[in-house]
Motif scaffolding. Structure first.
Motif, PDB file in Angstrom:
ATOM      1  N   LYS A 168       3.884  10.639   7.214  1.00  0.00           N
ATOM      2  CA  LYS A 168       4.680   9.490   7.602  1.00  0.00           C
ATOM      3  C   LYS A 168       5.398   8.940   6.383  1.00  0.00           C
ATOM      4  O   LYS A 168       4.960   9.245   5.274  1.00  0.00           O
ATOM      5  CB  LYS A 168       3.796   8.420   8.224  1.00  0.00           C
ATOM      6  CG  LYS A 168       2.628   8.015   7.298  1.00  0.00           C
ATOM      7  CD  LYS A 168       2.008   6.743   7.704  1.00  0.00           C
ATOM      8  CE  LYS A 168       2.676   5.561   7.093  1.00  0.00           C
ATOM      9  NZ  LYS A 168       2.378   5.326   5.678  1.00  0.00           N
ATOM     10  N   HIS A 198      -3.172   9.385   8.938  1.00  0.00           N
ATOM     11  CA  HIS A 198      -4.531   9.581   8.419  1.00  0.00           C
ATOM     12  C   HIS A 198      -5.550   8.628   9.036  1.00  0.00           C
ATOM     13  O   HIS A 198      -6.748   8.864   8.953  1.00  0.00           O
ATOM     14  CB  HIS A 198      -4.549   9.537   6.886  1.00  0.00           C
ATOM     15  CG  HIS A 198      -4.539   8.169   6.289  1.00  0.00           C
ATOM     16  ND1 HIS A 198      -3.390   7.451   6.117  1.00  0.00           N
ATOM     17  CD2 HIS A 198      -5.538   7.387   5.822  1.00  0.00           C
ATOM     18  CE1 HIS A 198      -3.679   6.287   5.559  1.00  0.00           C
ATOM     19  NE2 HIS A 198      -4.984   6.225   5.376  1.00  0.00           N
ATOM     20  N   TYR A 199      -5.080   7.563   9.717  1.00  0.00           N
ATOM     21  CA  TYR A 199      -6.058   6.674  10.376  1.00  0.00           C
ATOM     22  C   TYR A 199      -6.845   7.424  11.449  1.00  0.00           C
ATOM     23  O   TYR A 199      -8.006   7.139  11.681  1.00  0.00           O
ATOM     24  CB  TYR A 199      -5.374   5.416  10.935  1.00  0.00           C
ATOM     25  CG  TYR A 199      -5.540   4.288   9.944  1.00  0.00           C
ATOM     26  CD1 TYR A 199      -5.058   4.440   8.644  1.00  0.00           C
ATOM     27  CD2 TYR A 199      -6.212   3.126  10.260  1.00  0.00           C
ATOM     28  CE1 TYR A 199      -5.260   3.462   7.691  1.00  0.00           C
ATOM     29  CE2 TYR A 199      -6.420   2.138   9.316  1.00  0.00           C
ATOM     30  CZ  TYR A 199      -5.937   2.312   8.029  1.00  0.00           C
ATOM     31  OH  TYR A 199      -6.156   1.353   7.087  1.00  0.00           O
ATOM     32  N   LYS A 202     -10.112   9.010  10.379  1.00  0.00           N
ATOM     33  CA  LYS A 202     -11.266   8.186   9.992  1.00  0.00           C
ATOM     34  C   LYS A 202     -12.339   8.249  11.084  1.00  0.00           C
ATOM     35  O   LYS A 202     -12.030   8.121  12.270  1.00  0.00           O
ATOM     36  CB  LYS A 202     -10.834   6.732   9.770  1.00  0.00           C
ATOM     37  CG  LYS A 202      -9.901   6.559   8.574  1.00  0.00           C
ATOM     38  CD  LYS A 202      -9.520   5.098   8.367  1.00  0.00           C
ATOM     39  CE  LYS A 202      -8.404   4.952   7.360  1.00  0.00           C
ATOM     40  NZ  LYS A 202      -8.818   4.884   5.969  1.00  0.00           N
ATOM     41  N   GLU A 236      -5.127  -5.531   3.256  1.00  0.00           N
ATOM     42  CA  GLU A 236      -5.372  -4.819   1.991  1.00  0.00           C
ATOM     43  C   GLU A 236      -5.334  -5.827   0.864  1.00  0.00           C
ATOM     44  O   GLU A 236      -4.494  -6.745   0.883  1.00  0.00           O
ATOM     45  CB  GLU A 236      -4.289  -3.772   1.761  1.00  0.00           C
ATOM     46  CG  GLU A 236      -4.313  -2.643   2.751  1.00  0.00           C
ATOM     47  CD  GLU A 236      -3.239  -1.618   2.423  1.00  0.00           C
ATOM     48  OE1 GLU A 236      -3.567  -0.635   1.756  1.00  0.00           O
ATOM     49  OE2 GLU A 236      -2.081  -1.843   2.796  1.00  0.00           O
ATOM     50  N   ARG A 243       4.854   1.966  -5.780  1.00  0.00           N
ATOM     51  CA  ARG A 243       5.650   2.545  -4.685  1.00  0.00           C
ATOM     52  C   ARG A 243       6.840   1.690  -4.288  1.00  0.00           C
ATOM     53  O   ARG A 243       7.292   1.736  -3.145  1.00  0.00           O
ATOM     54  CB  ARG A 243       4.771   2.767  -3.465  1.00  0.00           C
ATOM     55  CG  ARG A 243       3.613   3.724  -3.699  1.00  0.00           C
ATOM     56  CD  ARG A 243       2.596   3.571  -2.606  1.00  0.00           C
ATOM     57  NE  ARG A 243       3.014   4.137  -1.344  1.00  0.00           N
ATOM     58  CZ  ARG A 243       2.742   3.597  -0.158  1.00  0.00           C
ATOM     59  NH1 ARG A 243       2.088   2.466  -0.080  1.00  0.00           N
ATOM     60  NH2 ARG A 243       3.138   4.179   0.948  1.00  0.00           N
ATOM     61  N   ASP A 255       5.847   0.806   7.442  1.00  0.00           N
ATOM     62  CA  ASP A 255       4.825   1.497   6.650  1.00  0.00           C
ATOM     63  C   ASP A 255       3.546   1.728   7.453  1.00  0.00           C
ATOM     64  O   ASP A 255       3.020   2.841   7.461  1.00  0.00           O
ATOM     65  CB  ASP A 255       4.523   0.695   5.381  1.00  0.00           C
ATOM     66  CG  ASP A 255       3.530   1.389   4.463  1.00  0.00           C
ATOM     67  OD1 ASP A 255       3.565   2.631   4.400  1.00  0.00           O
ATOM     68  OD2 ASP A 255       2.727   0.691   3.812  1.00  0.00           O
ATOM     69  N   HIS A 260      -0.271   3.601  11.987  1.00  0.00           N
ATOM     70  CA  HIS A 260      -1.720   3.368  12.047  1.00  0.00           C
ATOM     71  C   HIS A 260      -2.109   2.329  13.106  1.00  0.00           C
ATOM     72  O   HIS A 260      -3.008   2.535  13.906  1.00  0.00           O
ATOM     73  CB  HIS A 260      -2.257   2.870  10.703  1.00  0.00           C
ATOM     74  CG  HIS A 260      -1.875   3.726   9.533  1.00  0.00           C
ATOM     75  ND1 HIS A 260      -1.684   5.076   9.630  1.00  0.00           N
ATOM     76  CD2 HIS A 260      -1.665   3.420   8.219  1.00  0.00           C
ATOM     77  CE1 HIS A 260      -1.368   5.567   8.430  1.00  0.00           C
ATOM     78  NE2 HIS A 260      -1.346   4.573   7.562  1.00  0.00           N
ATOM     79  N   LYS A 358      -0.455  -6.972   2.766  1.00  0.00           N
ATOM     80  CA  LYS A 358      -0.900  -6.604   1.413  1.00  0.00           C
ATOM     81  C   LYS A 358      -1.231  -7.882   0.659  1.00  0.00           C
ATOM     82  O   LYS A 358      -0.747  -8.962   0.997  1.00  0.00           O
ATOM     83  CB  LYS A 358       0.213  -5.857   0.682  1.00  0.00           C
ATOM     84  CG  LYS A 358       0.533  -4.521   1.347  1.00  0.00           C
ATOM     85  CD  LYS A 358       0.672  -3.409   0.335  1.00  0.00           C
ATOM     86  CE  LYS A 358       1.067  -2.099   0.965  1.00  0.00           C
ATOM     87  NZ  LYS A 358      -0.028  -1.123   1.015  1.00  0.00           N
ATOM     88  N   GLN A 397     -13.045  -0.192   8.397  1.00  0.00           N
ATOM     89  CA  GLN A 397     -13.401  -0.067   6.972  1.00  0.00           C
ATOM     90  C   GLN A 397     -13.311  -1.414   6.297  1.00  0.00           C
ATOM     91  O   GLN A 397     -12.567  -2.264   6.778  1.00  0.00           O
ATOM     92  CB  GLN A 397     -12.459   0.922   6.281  1.00  0.00           C
ATOM     93  CG  GLN A 397     -11.017   0.429   6.300  1.00  0.00           C
ATOM     94  CD  GLN A 397     -10.007   1.432   5.805  1.00  0.00           C
ATOM     95  OE1 GLN A 397     -10.209   2.617   5.901  1.00  0.00           O
ATOM     96  NE2 GLN A 397      -8.903   0.954   5.279  1.00  0.00           N
TER      97      GLN A 397
HETATM   98  C1  BG6 Z   1      -0.690   4.241   3.972  1.00  0.00           C
HETATM   99  C2  BG6 Z   1       0.324   3.198   3.610  1.00  0.00           C
HETATM  100  O1  BG6 Z   1      -0.292   4.955   5.096  1.00  0.00           O
HETATM  101  O2  BG6 Z   1      -1.943   3.637   4.226  1.00  0.00           O
HETATM  102  C3  BG6 Z   1      -0.140   2.365   2.442  1.00  0.00           C
HETATM  103  O3  BG6 Z   1       1.555   3.822   3.292  1.00  0.00           O
HETATM  104  C4  BG6 Z   1      -1.531   1.833   2.681  1.00  0.00           C
HETATM  105  O4  BG6 Z   1       0.761   1.289   2.175  1.00  0.00           O
HETATM  106  C5  BG6 Z   1      -2.477   2.945   3.120  1.00  0.00           C
HETATM  107  O5  BG6 Z   1      -1.996   1.251   1.470  1.00  0.00           O
HETATM  108  C6  BG6 Z   1      -3.838   2.406   3.505  1.00  0.00           C
HETATM  109  O6  BG6 Z   1      -4.713   3.445   3.802  1.00  0.00           O
HETATM  110  P1  BG6 Z   1      -6.285   3.209   3.816  1.00  0.00           P
HETATM  111  O7  BG6 Z   1      -6.841   4.488   4.311  1.00  0.00           O
HETATM  112  O8  BG6 Z   1      -6.673   2.864   2.406  1.00  0.00           O
HETATM  113  O9  BG6 Z   1      -6.528   2.050   4.736  1.00  0.00           O
END
Ligand code: BG6
Length: 505
Positions: A168, A198-199, A202, A236, A243, A255, A260, A358, A397
């Motif tokens: 993505k 990637h979510y 998990k 976060e 970035r 983003d 996610h 963030k 998480q």
């Molecule tokens: C990414 C985003 O896909 O996921 C980032 O581009 C973000 O901005 C990150 O920090 C968070 O991933 P995780 O697995 O740490 O929650």
């Protein structure tokens, strides 16, 4: 998850891919160093990679194999989840190769193609290769065209399978996503395209399906009759790091909300699939994504924020506009809260409040199902003052687990009732530690399991949600919040207007 045709006996056997190569474009970048290379090491350490497995790194560096190997060594050692074993690394790294080149360099792609041909015999990989795009989205078309030109994307020509993994953001809006989908599906066979989110890799996210569909307890109350509202939070504590170039042109909605968060919402909202076949799961998620509704008045039902300087976890944090590489007048959001709905019988009238940000006070991703209050409380009102909504909280998480909050009598002579929590924590319930998301997903690509990968239609439906938000926000400035706060005040006010409040995550 996985292929339902595999027997129960089969499923417990480790899934080992056929001999193959993993080609990583952008191998010197952040994602590759922090996630991909450590994931490959962890898979090797768990004995899950096939014999002859080879990693081909491609990037614009004047490097030889030795330079690549030392970058990979540092990255793997730093990011590995499983214990470090030098012998495993040595064996793996002996099969690493580096191909220097830029994406418009025909010769470099010709070299890549001939290297894959040689490996067919030398490593016995039979033409099998996965191409991982860990590169800026603007470069996707260029690389796809190169793979097309050289015939590297062609299964028949390769004599094995050829797969592509696309990171993505998949497009920048619906139109660009559709164009990209068209291109990638023309170059590769559609079932060989793996769009990564990637979510979905998990454990806690996959557990949403287990929690809902392996139990009889939750599903009967998983609807508008019992659920008051749902809150999905992805907070976060970090800022944008290095970035700025990407982030400032994307913002929080593109983003992480587009991918996610909407995937989490789809898993929470979907109907039971007829089986765990990838197509069945995707079909159910897609129905939810199609049914998502935006607030009638986007200005009232959403909040964009941008962080100012402040303190996070005892450390001073600069404001977004002071971050290196961010234009001084940027209006990009680092926080979004939005009130979504799902227009179907199960969820009619239930608000789904989604927030991402963030530089929040701490890192936490969770899904909270807030149930309606009991229709009648036969207690003295003073005794139930401390009783809130029953809540089921899926902690994605950290502190992975599930918490159920409900009222309980406070020991004593009165009938005072107060909220208490029943807590399931992965760390306590299981001895196995969870694989990293990328570890799971890289293995899925190599074995060809698409269950955890959103398809083109899902991606396009997600943009259908984001585009009107972006349009409504265009030309407006974001609200401000101090680094270390839970977003702008306007976000609390948005919920307060309807007598609700954000959960303390
Ligand atoms: C990414 C985003 O896909 O996921 C980032 O581009 C973000 O901005 C990150 O920090 C968070 O991933 P995780 O697995 O740490 O929650």
């Amino acid at each position: 998850m996985g292929n339902p045709l595999r027997t129960a006996q089969d499923r417990r056997l480790p899934r080992i891919p056929e001999p193959c190569a993993l080609v990583i474009f952008g191998v010197t970048g952040d994602l590759s160093r922090k996630k991909l290379i450590p994931a490959v090491y962890d898979l090797a350490n768990r004995g899950l990679l096939p014999p002859g497995f080879v990693v081909l790194g491609f990037a614009r560096r004047d490097w030889g194999d030795g330079d690549f190997e030392s970058l990979a060594y540092e990255a793997a050692k730093k990011g590995a989840r499983t214990p470090w074993r030098e012998d495993v690394w040595q064996r793996l790294a002996s099969q690493f190769q580096f191909i220097p080149g830029s994406f418009d360099d025909d010769t470099a792609f010709d070299t890549l193609a001939s290297t894959l041909d040689e490996l067919r015999e030398r490593n016995g990989i039979a033409g099998n290769a996965a191409f991982y795009f860990s590169i800026p989205p603007a470069a996707f078309p260029l690389v796809l065209n190169q793979l097309n030109r050289t015939g590297m994307a062609d299964n028949a020509k390769s004599g094995g399978w050829r797969r592509v993994v696309v990171e993505k953001p998949f497009g920048n809006d619906l139109q660009t996503a559709m164009a990209l989908n068209k291109l990638v599906d023309e170059v590769f066979t559609p079932q060989d395209v793996f769009r990564i989110d990637h979510y979905l890799g998990k454990e806690t996210v996959q557990n949403i399906l287990a929690l809902r569909f392996a139990n009889s307890l939750f599903e009967p109350v998983w609807n508008s009759k019992y659920v008051d509202s749902v809150q999905i939070t992805m907070a976060e504590d970090v800022g944008i790091g290095t970035r700025a170039a990407f982030y400032d042109s994307a913002g929080a909605a593109r983003d992480v909300l587009q991918n996610h968060l909407l995937q989490l919402l789809a898993l929470v909202g979907m109907e039971e699939p007829t089986s765990f076949d990838p197509n069945e799961i995707r079909a159910e998620k897609l129905k939810v994504l199609k049914a998502i509704s935006l607030p009638q008045n986007i200005a009232e039902g959403s909040v964009r924020g941008q962080y100012l300087q402040g303190w996070v976890a005892g450390e001073r944090a600069v404001g977004y506009l002071e971050e290196k590489g961010v234009p001084a007048e940027s209006t990009t959001e680092t926080y979004v809260a939005v009130r979504l709905g799902i227009q179907n019988r199960r969820w009619a009238g239930v608000p789904f409040f989604v927030r991402v940000g963030k530089r929040m006070p701490r890192r936490v991703t969770e899904i909270a199902i807030l149930f309606k209050r009991a229709p009648h409380l036969p207690f003295d009102p003073a005794d139930v003052e401390m009783l809130g909504n029953n809540q089921l909280v899926i902690r994605v998480q950290p502190d992975e687990g599930v918490v159920l909050k409900f009222g309980s009598k406070v020991p004593g002579t009165t009938m005072e009732v107060r909220d208490i929590a029943m807590d399931f924590q992965y760390g306590e319930a299981f001895t196995e530690s969870s694989p990293e998301a990328y570890e799971r997903l890289v293995l899925d690509v190599l074995v060809g399991d698409r269950t955890l990968f959103p398809d083109a239609a899902e991606v396009e439906q997600s943009w259908r949600v984001i585009d009107p938000l972006e349009e409504a926000w265009a030309g407006t400035g974001p609200e401000r919040y101090r680094a270390g706060e839970w977003g702008p005040r306007a976000s609390d006010e948005m919920l307060a207007r309807e007598g609700r409040a954000w959960r303390r995550a």
